[in-house]
Design a protein around this motif. Structure first.
Motif, PDB file in Angstrom:
ATOM      1  N   GLN A 100       0.797  -1.230   0.000  1.00  0.00           N
ATOM      2  CA  GLN A 100       0.000   0.000   0.000  1.00  0.00           C
ATOM      3  C   GLN A 100       0.825   1.274   0.000  1.00  0.00           C
ATOM      4  O   GLN A 100       0.527   2.220  -0.731  1.00  0.00           O
ATOM      5  N   THR A 101       1.881   1.350   0.803  1.00  0.00           N
ATOM      6  CA  THR A 101       2.630   2.592   0.928  1.00  0.00           C
ATOM      7  C   THR A 101       3.153   3.063  -0.414  1.00  0.00           C
ATOM      8  O   THR A 101       3.059   4.243  -0.771  1.00  0.00           O
ATOM      9  N   GLU A 105       2.162   6.465  -2.336  1.00  0.00           N
ATOM     10  CA  GLU A 105       3.117   7.567  -2.331  1.00  0.00           C
ATOM     11  C   GLU A 105       3.995   7.664  -3.578  1.00  0.00           C
ATOM     12  O   GLU A 105       4.454   8.754  -3.922  1.00  0.00           O
ATOM     13  N   ASP A 169      14.017   3.779   3.985  1.00  0.00           N
ATOM     14  CA  ASP A 169      12.925   4.628   4.466  1.00  0.00           C
ATOM     15  C   ASP A 169      12.929   4.611   5.995  1.00  0.00           C
ATOM     16  O   ASP A 169      12.552   3.607   6.610  1.00  0.00           O
ATOM     17  N   PRO A 229      -1.231   1.817   7.057  1.00  0.00           N
ATOM     18  CA  PRO A 229      -0.441   2.855   7.730  1.00  0.00           C
ATOM     19  C   PRO A 229      -1.142   4.205   7.776  1.00  0.00           C
ATOM     20  O   PRO A 229      -0.903   4.999   8.691  1.00  0.00           O
ATOM     21  N   ILE A 249       5.414   7.969   4.729  1.00  0.00           N
ATOM     22  CA  ILE A 249       4.058   8.317   5.121  1.00  0.00           C
ATOM     23  C   ILE A 249       4.051   9.553   6.006  1.00  0.00           C
ATOM     24  O   ILE A 249       3.220  10.450   5.866  1.00  0.00           O
TER      25      ILE A 249
END
Length: 310
Positions: A100-101, A105, A169, A229, A249
């Protein structure tokens, strides 16, 4: 001459373990899969499967055939890549799986680059966890996957995959700026009684977060559990939980929260992986180039730090 389609079915059985899962992956019926494998046994003249209860197991001869099949499929993909490279433009469909991240992004920026530079290339993105994405990659369901690796939890070596790391990250402790947990802890242990928002156990992020808490001497009180998240960040912003949040995030979604550095500056590693035989395909190269550009331009903005834990 052995039939490549039947060889691939045998390889899928090696990867997935059951006829039902192979049938689902290849859009066949289980009986059709069984018939194809029986035909392959007749072609090879050796026994390929043996029954163990309700399951089947590959014989030693079948394992040998699977190893050769890997080489055949890799070589065919290299041939496809060479033919595609001879074309005047990058075209076709590239199937990508991601968590998902990155979808949230980074993927939009990648698609923007590709629409500008390779308008004939169509990209399909499916959200998957890392293990499911790798299974799909090795079985040719996906052409490229995006994954993440957490500190102390290295991904297993997956033969046949070509992995390239993208960016580290950083991981932060996120604490509300208002409410009962709006404090500046000097250690993670001070949050032993706080409500936590964490990913589920069994996920790399969830296991890493619980290990950090346990190393600090407590079992986290997980009030909100789920692989989202953005939800974790929202719960921190609204004062209902504390959480560990990646910088990717945090930069955009935790502007009003307190972000606290963790000891040893832990980070997750974002990476891209393709099958070895497909690494030279123009579509894969184009996506990787666009991904590198997007990651460079999308470096997380420095968050508003309040402290660094000792």
């Amino acid at each position: 001459m052995l039939n490549v389609t039947r060889l691939r079915i045998l390889r899928e059985l090696h990867l997935r373990g059951t006829l039902a899962q192979v049938a689902e992956a290849l859009s066949y019926t289980p009986s059709a899969i069984s018939q194809q494998l029986s035909q392959l046994e007749r072609e090879t003249g050796v026994r390929l499967l043996e029954h163990v209860g309700r399951r089947v197991r590959l014989t030693d001869e079948a394992q040998t055939l699977v190893a050769h099949t890997e080489l055949v499929l890799t070589q065919l993909e290299k041939a496809e890549a060479d033919l595609a490279a001879a074309q005047p433009s990058v075209r076709g469909t590239l199937r990508v799986a991601s968590f998902q991240t990155v979808v949230l992004e980074i993927a939009p920026a990648v698609l923007t680059v590709l629409e500008t530079e390779h308008s004939a290339l169509q990209v399909e993105i499916t959200q998957r966890d890392v293990d499911s994405a790798f299974r799909g990659l090795l079985s040719q369901q996906f052409d490229l996957i995006l994954g993440e690796e957490y500190p102390g939890l290295p991904d297993p070596v997956r033969h046949g995959a070509d992995r390239a790391d993208l960016v580290p990250d950083p991981l932060h402790l996120a604490v509300p700026s208002h409410g009962p947990w709006a404090r500046r802890p000097s250690s993670v242990a001070e949050l032993a009684s706080a409500p936590w928002a964490l990913d589920p156990p069994g996920s790399a992020s969830g296991d890493w977060a619980r290990a950090v808490c346990r190393n600090a001497g407590f079992e986290p009180q997980v009030r909100f559990e789920g692989p989202d998240p953005l939800l974790h960040a929202h719960l921190v912003l609204t004062g209902h939980a504390v959480a560990f949040i990646p910088a990717l995030i945090a930069g955009d979604h935790l502007h009003d929260a307190q972000l606290i550095g963790l000891p040893a500056d832990p980070h997750r590693t974002l990476y891209a992986a393709v099958r070895a035989g497909r690494s030279g395909h123009p579509a894969v190269r184009a996506f990787r180039d666009a991904l590198a550009q997007a990651v460079t331009e999308r470096q997380p903005r420095p968050p508003r730090w309040t402290a660094t834990l000792s």
